[in-house]
Write a protein that holds these residues in place. Structure first.
Motif, PDB file in Angstrom:
ATOM      1  N   TYR A 113       0.858  -1.185   0.000  1.00  0.00           N
ATOM      2  CA  TYR A 113       0.000   0.000   0.000  1.00  0.00           C
ATOM      3  C   TYR A 113       0.894   1.234   0.000  1.00  0.00           C
ATOM      4  O   TYR A 113       2.105   1.140   0.184  1.00  0.00           O
ATOM      5  CB  TYR A 113      -0.937   0.032   1.218  1.00  0.00           C
ATOM      6  N   ASN A 114       0.280   2.397  -0.237  1.00  0.00           N
ATOM      7  CA  ASN A 114       0.986   3.675  -0.117  1.00  0.00           C
ATOM      8  C   ASN A 114       0.580   4.321   1.197  1.00  0.00           C
ATOM      9  O   ASN A 114      -0.594   4.316   1.558  1.00  0.00           O
ATOM     10  CB  ASN A 114       0.643   4.610  -1.275  1.00  0.00           C
ATOM     11  N   GLU A 115       1.550   4.886   1.899  1.00  0.00           N
ATOM     12  CA  GLU A 115       1.235   5.529   3.168  1.00  0.00           C
ATOM     13  C   GLU A 115       1.900   6.893   3.279  1.00  0.00           C
ATOM     14  O   GLU A 115       3.026   7.089   2.817  1.00  0.00           O
ATOM     15  CB  GLU A 115       1.653   4.655   4.353  1.00  0.00           C
ATOM     16  N   GLU A 116       1.156   7.826   3.844  1.00  0.00           N
ATOM     17  CA  GLU A 116       1.698   9.151   4.104  1.00  0.00           C
ATOM     18  C   GLU A 116       2.395   9.159   5.469  1.00  0.00           C
ATOM     19  O   GLU A 116       1.915   8.550   6.424  1.00  0.00           O
ATOM     20  CB  GLU A 116       0.583  10.200   4.119  1.00  0.00           C
TER      21      GLU A 116
ATOM     22  N   PRO B 283       4.720   7.313  10.371  1.00  0.00           N
ATOM     23  CA  PRO B 283       3.433   6.857   9.846  1.00  0.00           C
ATOM     24  C   PRO B 283       2.381   6.838  10.958  1.00  0.00           C
ATOM     25  O   PRO B 283       2.667   6.429  12.089  1.00  0.00           O
ATOM     26  CB  PRO B 283       3.714   5.436   9.352  1.00  0.00           C
TER      27      PRO B 283
ATOM     28  N   SER C  58      -0.037   4.891  11.354  1.00  0.00           N
ATOM     29  CA  SER C  58      -0.314   3.521  11.792  1.00  0.00           C
ATOM     30  C   SER C  58       0.631   3.075  12.894  1.00  0.00           C
ATOM     31  O   SER C  58       0.287   2.226  13.719  1.00  0.00           O
ATOM     32  CB  SER C  58      -0.210   2.559  10.601  1.00  0.00           C
TER      33      SER C  58
ATOM     34  N   THR D 148       6.096   3.487  -0.076  1.00  0.00           N
ATOM     35  CA  THR D 148       5.365   2.287  -0.474  1.00  0.00           C
ATOM     36  C   THR D 148       6.007   1.058   0.153  1.00  0.00           C
ATOM     37  O   THR D 148       7.000   0.539  -0.367  1.00  0.00           O
ATOM     38  CB  THR D 148       5.338   2.129  -2.003  1.00  0.00           C
TER      39      THR D 148
ATOM     40  N   ALA E 281      -4.063   0.183   5.172  1.00  0.00           N
ATOM     41  CA  ALA E 281      -4.263   1.124   4.066  1.00  0.00           C
ATOM     42  C   ALA E 281      -5.607   1.806   4.160  1.00  0.00           C
ATOM     43  O   ALA E 281      -5.793   2.913   3.703  1.00  0.00           O
ATOM     44  CB  ALA E 281      -4.132   0.401   2.732  1.00  0.00           C
TER      45      ALA E 281
END
Length: 294
Positions: free
Chosen positions: A161-164, A241, A243, A264, A294
């Motif tokens: 997934y892509n994460e900011e 992140p 998360s 990513t 995600a």
């Protein structure tokens, strides 16, 4: 329909690439394509959409895989049990991961795996991305959760997934009430960051350079959990992140922009290495956890 048809389908469904799947199965791409076509003809429906640049599962393919994967795992476990009659599933898995994934996602995935295989031994090494690549290539790791290894690599990379990355500060911090923060506003801000050997730090340094910001890096820690605790107890800011932060008390997580740092994560394996049913199961657990993240 034969078992090999399903194994060929599973390999393509996992990689979404006929060339990579053929290399993994040690067959030619034409043989693999022919076998998948045979399966589609027998079922009377297309399992893959080949019309675009990227191969995708059709709705029928998704349905087949969702029902087939547990059955294939049971078949593999049954075959393993026949080879070792009366023995519980044992062995070991060696996983490499970067710090941010080792705060919540990886421990959760390991816990899920051990519920299914209590006799298994799992070793998790928290490392910088460059160290992970070296240990995968030397055979000291079976798989990893990290970042793309670069073009022409001898490792498989499956993006998850892509994460900011977000700005993290204590609730009393001057920026704590902001809805968004531009990267240039981090100029001269007192911060704690990962050390330079981490790819995430390189990403952040590129974002600082692009925005013209030069933060004051007061502390560098090579693990995310102590970074978060240091932020909570001081006036330092960090970029982490969301998360990895979770629901910790006393912290604010704020989106960044101009530019927004995005990375990513994915799974890495040595090319050509055989993967046990348990390792495949672990990969599925990580995929599900990544989907939730995600």
């Amino acid at each position: 329909m034969e078992l090999r048809h399903l194994r060929y389908f599973d390999a393509v469904a996992e990689t979404l690439n006929f060339t990579r799947a053929a290399e993994r199965l040690h067959v030619t791409q034409s043989t693999l394509s022919h076998q998948v076509r045979q399966l589609e003809e027998e079922l009377g429906t297309a399992l893959f959409d080949r019309s675009g640049k990227q191969v995708r599962l059709t709705e029928a393919g998704e349905v087949l895989r969702s029902h087939m994967t547990p059955a294939m795992q049971q078949i593999d476990l049954g075959l393993q049990a026949l080879r070792s009659p009366g023995e519980a599933i044992t062995g070991s898995i060696r996983l490499g991961t970067t710090p941010s994934f080792n705060t919540q996602m990886v421990p959760t995935c390991v816990a899920t795996l051990l519920k299914s295989y209590p006799g298994l031994q799992v070793t998790v090494e928290e490392l910088a991305a460059g160290q992970i690549l070296k240990r995968l290539r030397s055979g000291h790791l079976d798989m990893a959760v990290s970042y793309p290894p670069g073009e022409g690599s001898d490792l498989w990379f499956e993006p998850l997934y892509n994460e900011e990355l977000r700005l993290v500060v204590a609730r009393e911090h001057p920026l704590a009430r902001r809805r968004k923060v531009r990267m240039v506003e981090l100029h001269n801000l007192r911060m704690v960051l990962l050390p330079a050997q981490f790819l995430t730090r390189k990403l952040l340094d590129d974002c600082f350079a692009a925005s013209g910001a030069r933060p004051v890096v007061v502390a560098q820690l090579n693990s995310v959990s102590p970074m978060i605790e240091l932020i909570r107890q001081t006036d330092l800011a960090g970029i982490i992140p969301e998360s990895a932060v979770g629901q910790r008390e006393g912290l604010r997580v704020i989106p960044l922009e101009d530019p927004t740092p995005i990375r990513t994560p994915g799974m890495l394996w040595p090319k050509g290495a055989s993967r046990s049913p348990v390792l495949k199961h672990f990969a599925e657990i990580i995929r599900r956890a990544a989907g939730e993240a995600a």
